[in-house]
Design a protein around this motif. Structure first.
Motif, mmCIF file in Angstrom:
data_model
loop_
_atom_site.group_PDB
_atom_site.id
_atom_site.type_symbol
_atom_site.label_atom_id
_atom_site.label_comp_id
_atom_site.label_asym_id
_atom_site.label_seq_id
_atom_site.Cartn_x
_atom_site.Cartn_y
_atom_site.Cartn_z
ATOM 1 N N UNK A 1 -3.766 19.672 29.148
ATOM 2 C CA UNK A 1 -5.024 19.750 29.902
ATOM 3 C C UNK A 1 -5.999 20.765 29.335
ATOM 4 N N UNK A 2 -5.517 21.702 28.522
ATOM 5 C CA UNK A 2 -6.375 22.803 28.073
ATOM 6 C C UNK A 2 -7.684 22.291 27.455
ATOM 7 N N UNK A 3 -8.806 22.844 27.951
ATOM 8 C CA UNK A 3 -10.118 22.478 27.438
ATOM 9 C C UNK A 3 -10.756 21.286 28.128
ATOM 10 N N UNK A 4 -10.014 20.597 29.010
ATOM 11 C CA UNK A 4 -10.574 19.452 29.732
ATOM 12 C C UNK A 4 -11.500 19.948 30.848
ATOM 13 N N UNK B 1 -10.076 23.384 32.509
ATOM 14 C CA UNK B 1 -8.662 23.758 32.446
ATOM 15 C C UNK B 1 -8.454 24.794 31.342
ATOM 16 N N UNK B 2 -7.800 25.900 31.674
ATOM 17 C CA UNK B 2 -7.521 26.956 30.698
ATOM 18 C C UNK B 2 -6.048 27.024 30.325
ATOM 19 N N UNK B 3 -5.266 26.064 30.780
ATOM 20 C CA UNK B 3 -3.834 26.070 30.487
ATOM 21 C C UNK B 3 -3.428 24.707 29.943
ATOM 22 N N UNK B 4 -2.320 24.690 29.189
ATOM 23 C CA UNK B 4 -1.811 23.424 28.674
ATOM 24 C C UNK B 4 -1.275 22.573 29.822
ATOM 25 N N UNK B 5 -0.554 23.227 30.767
ATOM 26 C CA UNK B 5 -0.088 22.511 31.952
ATOM 27 C C UNK B 5 -1.308 22.157 32.803
ATOM 28 N N UNK B 6 -1.242 21.044 33.495
ATOM 29 C CA UNK B 6 -2.396 20.521 34.242
ATOM 30 C C UNK B 6 -2.620 21.289 35.548
ATOM 31 N N UNK B 7 -3.733 22.036 35.652
ATOM 32 C CA UNK B 7 -4.022 22.724 36.909
ATOM 33 C C UNK B 7 -4.612 21.772 37.939
ATOM 34 N N UNK B 8 -4.678 22.229 39.146
ATOM 35 C CA UNK B 8 -5.370 21.542 40.234
ATOM 36 C C UNK B 8 -6.321 22.594 40.806
#
Length: 142
Positions: A47-50, A121-128
């Protein structure tokens, strides 16, 4: 905001939106926000950068915006997002928030025609990510 009407952004129709931009109830850092704008990147391998965003026509009638930004409590613990607020393409606020934290903001809106909220998103794992109970204070919106 005496003499003004409070409008929840979750109840207003965005003039444009990109990404998974939805009205929902969510809990941020243990507090329930019933009228939130929630952005969910679930299902992305990275997710990072999305980014996801929504734009609202404020008709130059609103004087302030309030919200609590953060990562929803049901998101993965190793997630983070950046929150941005623009008034007619001018950046008014930029917040980076990791899971388990929140930030409340009250922002003056300088005769804003178009309000844009962005979550990145600032993390590879998908935030909410969520703009909890985002509210604009206006003379009246048609």
């Amino acid at each position: 905001m005496a003499g003004q009407i409070a409008y929840r952004l979750a109840d207003l129709q965005p003039v444009s939106s990109m990404g998974n931009w939805a009205k929902a109830s969510t809990t941020i850092n243990g507090v329930l926000f019933a009228n939130s704008i929630v952005i969910d990147w679930a299902g992305l391998a990275d997710a990072q950068g999305q980014a996801s965003q929504g734009e609202y026509n404020l008709e130059r009638r609103c004087s302030a915006l309030t919200f609590t930004a953060g990562i929803a409590d049901d998101a993965p613990a190793d997630t983070a997002a950046q929150f941005r607020v623009y008034s007619d393409d001018v950046l008014l606020a930029q917040l980076s928030i990791p899971f388990g934290h929140d930030m409340h903001r009250s922002i003056l809106l300088p005769r804003t025609l178009r309000l844009r909220l962005v979550a990145l998103a600032e993390s590879h794992a998908a935030p909410k990510a969520a703009f909890g109970d985002a509210t604009v204070y206006c003379s009246r919106l048609d």
